[in-house]
Design a protein around this motif. Structure first.
Motif, mmCIF file in Angstrom:
data_model
loop_
_atom_site.group_PDB
_atom_site.id
_atom_site.type_symbol
_atom_site.label_atom_id
_atom_site.label_comp_id
_atom_site.label_asym_id
_atom_site.label_seq_id
_atom_site.Cartn_x
_atom_site.Cartn_y
_atom_site.Cartn_z
ATOM 1 N N MET A 59 0.954 -1.280 -0.140
ATOM 2 C CA MET A 59 -0.039 -0.149 0.183
ATOM 3 C C MET A 59 0.966 1.142 -0.035
ATOM 4 N N SER A 60 0.463 2.510 -0.372
ATOM 5 C CA SER A 60 1.225 3.402 -0.783
ATOM 6 C C SER A 60 0.151 4.788 -0.674
ATOM 7 N N TRP A 61 0.856 5.899 -0.255
ATOM 8 C CA TRP A 61 0.254 7.263 -0.357
ATOM 9 C C TRP A 61 1.037 8.262 -1.254
ATOM 10 N N TYR A 62 0.447 8.815 -2.176
ATOM 11 C CA TYR A 62 1.028 9.711 -3.107
ATOM 12 C C TYR A 62 0.125 11.063 -2.652
ATOM 13 N N ARG A 63 0.880 12.272 -3.142
ATOM 14 C CA ARG A 63 0.260 13.387 -3.431
ATOM 15 C C ARG A 63 0.227 13.860 -4.768
ATOM 16 N N GLN A 64 -0.768 14.669 -5.187
ATOM 17 C CA GLN A 64 -0.627 15.193 -6.422
ATOM 18 C C GLN A 64 -0.714 16.848 -6.538
ATOM 19 N N ASP A 65 0.240 17.294 -7.058
ATOM 20 C CA ASP A 65 -0.076 18.734 -7.407
ATOM 21 C C ASP A 65 0.146 19.168 -8.626
ATOM 22 N N PRO A 66 -0.272 20.441 -9.111
ATOM 23 C CA PRO A 66 -0.324 20.966 -10.285
ATOM 24 C C PRO A 66 1.117 20.764 -11.066
ATOM 25 N N GLY A 67 1.264 20.172 -12.024
ATOM 26 C CA GLY A 67 2.496 20.144 -12.786
ATOM 27 C C GLY A 67 3.434 19.386 -12.250
ATOM 28 N N MET A 68 3.156 18.757 -11.301
ATOM 29 C CA MET A 68 4.328 17.673 -10.580
ATOM 30 C C MET A 68 4.200 16.113 -10.827
ATOM 31 N N GLY A 69 2.871 15.779 -11.123
ATOM 32 C CA GLY A 69 2.681 14.366 -11.434
ATOM 33 C C GLY A 69 2.478 13.951 -9.876
ATOM 34 N N LEU A 70 2.424 12.662 -9.611
ATOM 35 C CA LEU A 70 2.180 11.915 -8.287
ATOM 36 C C LEU A 70 3.577 11.727 -7.621
#
Lengths: 115, 112
Positions: B32-43
């Motif tokens: 299992m994993s956690w990602y954050r997504q920000d504009p222009g940065m991918g995941l």
């Protein structure tokens, strides 16, 4: 460390035409997998297609195919017969082979399908 | 099949507040994993776990804690929220081998 590069600006395609979304990668791992995900405006991440680095043939899934050129370290996604519902952000990702390995994403490409 | 379930869908926090983003999967996936997504940065990977009791840091772990007491659950804790943590957070899981990640629907977090 892995690096995924998606440098195309926003892409546009006419409905029913084919489009290629570019992805290049950099890794020192001898064995790895390449993935493409679609993110529509609703926000969910949808898995599209997978290619293993040792697979002899390019992967295909319905209208999606992956143009894998190992020597060039490229894994381009080809969408045939584009549909309006294909308008979305598309992410290329790579993961070295191994149970504990991590998936690294590119920054994504926006595709807009014109009617 | 529920798949990967994240709660809440939306959250607004004030700077300095703490909270926990919940993630549960019913597919018996070890990873299992956690990602954050920000504009222009991918995941970008925050933390991940390869099984109950085992966690490790990803690319951007600062300001976040995780634990994995069961195979099913993988909560993400923000210790003291900062505006830089405004983002969309995705939890994902997979089984072994060449399996793809299965994602939850995301949590949109705003820190003011």
């Amino acid at each position: 460390a892995q690096k995924i590069t998606q440098t195309q600006p926003g892409m546009f395609v006419q409905e029913k035409e084919a489009v290629t979304l570019d992805c290049t990668y950099d890794t020192s791992d001898p064995s790895y997998g390449l993935f493409w995900y679609k993110q529509p405006s609703s926000g969910e991440m949808i898995f599209l297609i997978y290619q293993g680095s040792y697979d002899q043939q390019n992967a295909t899934e319905g209208r999606y195919s992956l143009n894998f050129q190992k020597a060039r370290k490229s894994a381009n996604l080809v969408i045939s017969a584009s549909q309006l519902g294909d308008s979305a952000m598309y992410f290329c990702a790579m993961r070295p082979t191994g149970a504990n390995s991590k998936l690294t994403f590119g920054k994504g490409i926006t595709l807009s399908v014109r009617p | 099949n529920a798949g990967v379930t994240q709660t809440p869908k939306f959250q607004v926090l004030k700077t300095g507040q703490s909270m926990t983003l919940q993630c549960a999967q019913d597919m018996n996936h070890e990873y299992m994993s956690w990602y954050r997504q920000d504009p222009g940065m991918g995941l970008r990977l925050i933390h991940y776990s390869v099984g109950a009791g085992i966690t490790d840091q990803g690319e951007v772990p600062n300001g976040y804690n995780v634990s994995r007491s069961t195979t099913e659950d993988f909560p993400l804790r923000l210790l003291s929220a900062a505006p830089s943590q405004t983002s969309v957070y995705f939890c994902a899981s997979r089984k072994g081998g060449d399996s793809p990640l299965h994602f939850g629907n995301g949590t949109r977090l705003t820190v003011t």
